[in-house]
Design a protein around this motif. Structure first.
Motif, PDB file in Angstrom:
ATOM      1  N   LEU A  51       0.811  -1.347   0.172  1.00 18.06           N
ATOM      2  CA  LEU A  51      -0.034   0.041  -0.034  1.00 18.06           C
ATOM      3  C   LEU A  51       0.826   1.215  -0.083  1.00 18.06           C
ATOM      4  CD1 LEU A  51      -2.956   1.097   0.232  1.00 18.06           C
ATOM      5  CD2 LEU A  51      -2.705   1.175   2.707  1.00 18.06           C
ATOM      6  N   SER A  52       1.877   1.229   0.728  1.00 20.68           N
ATOM      7  CA  SER A  52       2.602   2.345   0.873  1.00 20.68           C
ATOM      8  C   SER A  52       3.304   2.669  -0.579  1.00 20.68           C
ATOM      9  CB  SER A  52       3.870   2.304   1.827  1.00 20.68           C
ATOM     10  OG  SER A  52       4.826   1.250   1.635  1.00 20.68           O
ATOM     11  N   THR A  53       3.806   1.816  -1.196  1.00 16.42           N
ATOM     12  CA  THR A  53       4.581   1.848  -2.442  1.00 16.42           C
ATOM     13  C   THR A  53       3.290   2.448  -3.493  1.00 16.42           C
ATOM     14  OG1 THR A  53       6.050   0.048  -2.389  1.00 16.42           O
ATOM     15  CG2 THR A  53       5.367   0.586  -4.615  1.00 16.42           C
ATOM     16  N   TYR A  54       2.096   2.054  -3.382  1.00 19.36           N
ATOM     17  CA  TYR A  54       1.151   2.380  -4.349  1.00 19.36           C
ATOM     18  C   TYR A  54       0.750   3.821  -3.833  1.00 19.36           C
ATOM     19  CZ  TYR A  54      -0.038  -2.354  -5.416  1.00 19.36           C
ATOM     20  OH  TYR A  54      -0.103  -3.818  -5.587  1.00 19.36           O
ATOM     21  N   CYS A  55       0.653   4.297  -2.857  1.00 19.53           N
ATOM     22  CA  CYS A  55       0.462   5.739  -2.571  1.00 19.53           C
ATOM     23  C   CYS A  55       1.649   6.582  -2.829  1.00 19.53           C
ATOM     24  CB  CYS A  55       0.254   5.616  -0.994  1.00 19.53           C
ATOM     25  SG  CYS A  55      -1.129   4.928  -0.231  1.00 19.53           S
ATOM     26  N   PHE A  56       2.812   6.023  -2.781  1.00 21.40           N
ATOM     27  CA  PHE A  56       3.959   6.732  -3.161  1.00 21.40           C
ATOM     28  C   PHE A  56       3.952   7.193  -5.099  1.00 21.40           C
ATOM     29  CE2 PHE A  56       8.102   6.407  -5.389  1.00 21.40           C
ATOM     30  CZ  PHE A  56       8.725   7.561  -4.944  1.00 21.40           C
ATOM     31  N   LEU A  57       3.624   6.090  -5.578  1.00 25.51           N
ATOM     32  CA  LEU A  57       3.512   6.296  -6.853  1.00 25.51           C
ATOM     33  C   LEU A  57       2.305   6.825  -7.610  1.00 25.51           C
ATOM     34  CD1 LEU A  57       4.163   2.226  -7.996  1.00 25.51           C
ATOM     35  CD2 LEU A  57       5.728   4.138  -8.065  1.00 25.51           C
ATOM     36  N   GLY A  58       1.302   6.760  -6.632  1.00 26.51           N
ATOM     37  CA  GLY A  58      -0.091   7.579  -6.964  1.00 26.51           C
ATOM     38  C   GLY A  58       0.403   9.198  -6.610  1.00 26.51           C
ATOM     39  N   LEU A  60       3.160  10.379  -7.064  1.00 24.10           N
ATOM     40  CA  LEU A  60       4.203  10.798  -8.367  1.00 24.10           C
ATOM     41  C   LEU A  60       3.360  11.090  -9.545  1.00 24.10           C
ATOM     42  CD1 LEU A  60       7.266   8.619  -7.920  1.00 24.10           C
ATOM     43  CD2 LEU A  60       6.889  11.194  -7.599  1.00 24.10           C
ATOM     44  N   ALA A  61       2.349  10.124  -9.870  1.00 25.48           N
ATOM     45  CA  ALA A  61       1.510  10.091 -11.081  1.00 25.48           C
ATOM     46  C   ALA A  61       0.582  11.566 -10.815  1.00 25.48           C
ATOM     47  CB  ALA A  61       0.729   9.063 -11.137  1.00 25.48           C
ATOM     48  N   GLY A  62       0.183  11.857  -9.710  1.00 31.83           N
ATOM     49  CA  GLY A  62      -0.821  13.008  -9.617  1.00 31.83           C
ATOM     50  C   GLY A  62       0.023  14.276  -9.613  1.00 31.83           C
ATOM     51  N   ALA A  63       1.245  14.556  -9.116  1.00 29.59           N
ATOM     52  CA  ALA A  63       2.304  15.337  -9.566  1.00 29.59           C
ATOM     53  C   ALA A  63       2.447  15.730 -10.792  1.00 29.59           C
ATOM     54  CB  ALA A  63       3.400  15.105  -8.400  1.00 29.59           C
ATOM     55  N   CYS A 153       2.412  -4.424 -13.264  1.00 25.07           N
ATOM     56  CA  CYS A 153       0.996  -4.949 -12.963  1.00 25.07           C
ATOM     57  C   CYS A 153       0.258  -4.023 -13.785  1.00 25.07           C
ATOM     58  CB  CYS A 153       0.870  -5.127 -11.526  1.00 25.07           C
ATOM     59  SG  CYS A 153      -1.085  -5.281 -11.411  1.00 25.07           S
ATOM     60  N   PRO A 154      -0.719  -4.694 -14.941  1.00 26.81           N
ATOM     61  CA  PRO A 154      -1.747  -3.814 -15.525  1.00 26.81           C
ATOM     62  C   PRO A 154      -2.708  -3.337 -14.726  1.00 26.81           C
ATOM     63  CG  PRO A 154      -1.898  -6.130 -15.994  1.00 26.81           C
ATOM     64  CD  PRO A 154      -0.458  -6.029 -15.185  1.00 26.81           C
ATOM     65  N   LEU A 155      -2.781  -3.804 -13.807  1.00 28.17           N
ATOM     66  CA  LEU A 155      -4.352  -3.495 -12.724  1.00 28.17           C
ATOM     67  C   LEU A 155      -3.585  -1.966 -11.988  1.00 28.17           C
ATOM     68  CD1 LEU A 155      -7.026  -3.869 -11.624  1.00 28.17           C
ATOM     69  CD2 LEU A 155      -5.628  -4.959  -9.747  1.00 28.17           C
ATOM     70  N   VAL A 156      -2.291  -2.044 -11.712  1.00 25.55           N
ATOM     71  CA  VAL A 156      -1.691  -0.850 -10.810  1.00 25.55           C
ATOM     72  C   VAL A 156      -1.422  -0.004 -12.231  1.00 25.55           C
ATOM     73  CG1 VAL A 156       0.199  -0.048  -9.745  1.00 25.55           C
ATOM     74  CG2 VAL A 156      -0.578  -2.208  -9.151  1.00 25.55           C
ATOM     75  N   TYR A 157      -1.175  -0.144 -13.118  1.00 24.60           N
ATOM     76  CA  TYR A 157      -0.861   0.742 -14.261  1.00 24.60           C
ATOM     77  C   TYR A 157      -2.309   1.628 -14.631  1.00 24.60           C
ATOM     78  CZ  TYR A 157       3.406  -1.757 -15.730  1.00 24.60           C
ATOM     79  OH  TYR A 157       4.445  -2.217 -15.492  1.00 24.60           O
ATOM     80  N   ALA A 158      -3.403   0.865 -14.508  1.00 23.07           N
ATOM     81  CA  ALA A 158      -4.727   1.273 -15.011  1.00 23.07           C
ATOM     82  C   ALA A 158      -4.985   2.320 -13.824  1.00 23.07           C
ATOM     83  CB  ALA A 158      -5.972   0.759 -14.896  1.00 23.07           C
ATOM     84  N   PHE A 159      -4.903   2.204 -12.661  1.00 21.16           N
ATOM     85  CA  PHE A 159      -5.260   3.141 -11.651  1.00 21.16           C
ATOM     86  C   PHE A 159      -4.180   4.299 -11.434  1.00 21.16           C
ATOM     87  CE2 PHE A 159      -7.963  -0.463 -10.541  1.00 21.16           C
ATOM     88  CZ  PHE A 159      -8.895   0.238 -10.294  1.00 21.16           C
ATOM     89  N   LEU A 160      -2.962   4.033 -11.697  1.00 14.99           N
ATOM     90  CA  LEU A 160      -2.057   5.039 -11.939  1.00 14.99           C
ATOM     91  C   LEU A 160      -2.344   6.368 -13.004  1.00 14.99           C
ATOM     92  CD1 LEU A 160       1.309   3.395 -11.177  1.00 14.99           C
ATOM     93  CD2 LEU A 160       0.425   5.074  -9.785  1.00 14.99           C
ATOM     94  N   ALA A 161      -2.967   5.687 -14.225  1.00 10.14           N
ATOM     95  CA  ALA A 161      -3.289   6.643 -15.017  1.00 10.14           C
ATOM     96  C   ALA A 161      -4.532   7.442 -14.573  1.00 10.14           C
ATOM     97  CB  ALA A 161      -3.907   5.749 -16.328  1.00 10.14           C
ATOM     98  N   GLN A 162      -5.507   6.829 -13.793  1.00  7.40           N
ATOM     99  CA  GLN A 162      -6.459   7.407 -13.152  1.00  7.40           C
ATOM    100  C   GLN A 162      -5.861   8.495 -12.173  1.00  7.40           C
ATOM    101  OE1 GLN A 162      -9.431   7.495 -13.771  1.00  7.40           O
ATOM    102  NE2 GLN A 162     -10.237   8.978 -11.864  1.00  7.40           N
ATOM    103  N   ALA A 163      -4.805   8.228 -11.446  1.00  6.41           N
ATOM    104  CA  ALA A 163      -4.306   8.945 -10.451  1.00  6.41           C
ATOM    105  C   ALA A 163      -3.650  10.262 -11.128  1.00  6.41           C
ATOM    106  CB  ALA A 163      -3.292   8.545  -9.713  1.00  6.41           C
ATOM    107  N   ALA A 164      -2.980   9.957 -12.529  1.00  2.00           N
ATOM    108  CA  ALA A 164      -2.434  11.237 -13.256  1.00  2.00           C
ATOM    109  C   ALA A 164      -3.404  12.189 -13.534  1.00  2.00           C
ATOM    110  CB  ALA A 164      -1.602  10.568 -14.072  1.00  2.00           C
ATOM    111  N   GLY A 172      -3.863  11.996  -6.254  1.00  2.00           N
ATOM    112  CA  GLY A 172      -3.321  10.833  -6.856  1.00  2.00           C
ATOM    113  C   GLY A 172      -3.023   9.881  -5.684  1.00  2.00           C
ATOM    114  N   PHE A 173      -2.455  10.525  -4.546  1.00  2.00           N
ATOM    115  CA  PHE A 173      -2.238   9.692  -3.501  1.00  2.00           C
ATOM    116  C   PHE A 173      -3.364   8.898  -2.671  1.00  2.00           C
ATOM    117  CE2 PHE A 173      -2.017   9.171   1.059  1.00  2.00           C
ATOM    118  CZ  PHE A 173      -0.833   8.698   1.401  1.00  2.00           C
ATOM    119  N   LEU A 174      -4.592   9.706  -2.978  1.00  2.00           N
ATOM    120  CA  LEU A 174      -5.674   8.990  -2.208  1.00  2.00           C
ATOM    121  C   LEU A 174      -6.452   8.082  -3.089  1.00  2.00           C
ATOM    122  CD1 LEU A 174      -7.514  12.283  -0.924  1.00  2.00           C
ATOM    123  CD2 LEU A 174      -6.666  10.568   0.360  1.00  2.00           C
ATOM    124  N   THR A 175      -6.369   8.166  -4.498  1.00  2.00           N
ATOM    125  CA  THR A 175      -6.546   7.377  -5.513  1.00  2.00           C
ATOM    126  C   THR A 175      -6.124   5.997  -5.369  1.00  2.00           C
ATOM    127  OG1 THR A 175      -7.189   9.039  -7.163  1.00  2.00           O
ATOM    128  CG2 THR A 175      -6.800   6.779  -8.100  1.00  2.00           C
TER     129      THR A 175
END
Length: 237
Positions: A51-58, A60-63, A153-164, A172-175
């Motif tokens: 979860l901490s990695t996902y939040c960090f990446l989120g 970054l994507a939002g930023a 992971c394609p699932l993570v990529y999809a939600f990182l796109a949403q975060a961006a 992005g973090f919250l997403t």
């Protein structure tokens, strides 16, 4: 609140895809010799690391999305709203299209792409994960989860796109935080019941996840191509 409930539901449905791709790592954690309480803590730490990695990446994507929109405004003369709005629309279109492509992959329509975005198998990164797993102490499962979160992971990529597409580090973090929390139940259960879940639920869960991602992708794409105010308040998702 509704957008985050949708994200949580999508994460929960998509967690059955996680069972297929990362469930082996959860099983590899095994049971702690000090009892069920220690075992539960071990798996909780692992998933907290993910979860901490996902939040960090989120974040970054939002930023990144925010920088794109800010840059569009800084290179323009007055009024700034036009270029910023155009940048947000382009960002939403790109993110929406990416999510739609990934959703189609979840329905089995893009097998070649699937091979490009699945886990690294016997790569050096996977070998490193194995070494982290064998390290002594309670920090090992936490670090294991942090590294696991960076696996392709394609699932993570999809939600990182949403975060961006949210064009903000906090949003992005919250997403990604809400998405990651949605994956918790299945992954925690995976640590307890091992492979029982996979044959019963994985295929159905992957299709449900694909449906959620497709809907989110279409809504995100719509934010980029439809008139302002169509969704009764911009940034509905």
């Amino acid at each position: 609140m509704l957008p985050y409930l949708v994200l949580f539901a999508a994460g929960f449905a998509g967690s059955f895809h996680c069972v297929g791709m990362c469930g082996g790592f959860a099983c590899a954690l095994g049971r702690d010799q000090h009892g069920s309480g220690a075992t539960a803590l071990r798996h909780l730490l692992y998933n907290t690391g993910r979860l901490s990695t996902y939040c960090f990446l989120g974040a970054l994507a939002g930023a990144f999305g925010q920088v794109v929109c800010t840059s569009a405004g800084s290179f323009a003369t007055l009024p700034l709203a036009g270029p910023v709005d155009a940048a947000q629309r382009v960002l939403a279109i790109v993110a929406g299209l990416l999510m739609i492509v990934i959703a189609l992959q979840f329905f089995g329509l893009l097998g070649r792409l699937h091979r490009l975005t699945t886990g690294p198998g016997g790569s050096p990164f996977a070998t490193t994960l194995g070494r982290v797993l064998k390290a002594p102490g309670p920090a090992a499962p936490l670090a294991f989860g942090v590294f696991n979160g960076f696996l392709p992971c394609p699932l993570v990529y999809a939600f990182l796109a949403q975060a961006a597409s949210t064009a903000g580090a906090v949003s992005g973090f919250l997403t990604m935080a809400v998405f990651g929390l949605g994956t918790f139940p299945a992954m925690l259960m995976m640590g307890g019941i091992s492979g029982v879940m996979r044959p019963l639920w994985r295929q159905r869960g992957v299709r449900i996840a694909g449906t959620f991602i497709l809907i989110l992708g279409l809504v995100t794409l719509g934010r980029g191509v439809l008139p302002v105010g169509f969704f009764h308040g911009d940034h509905l998702l």
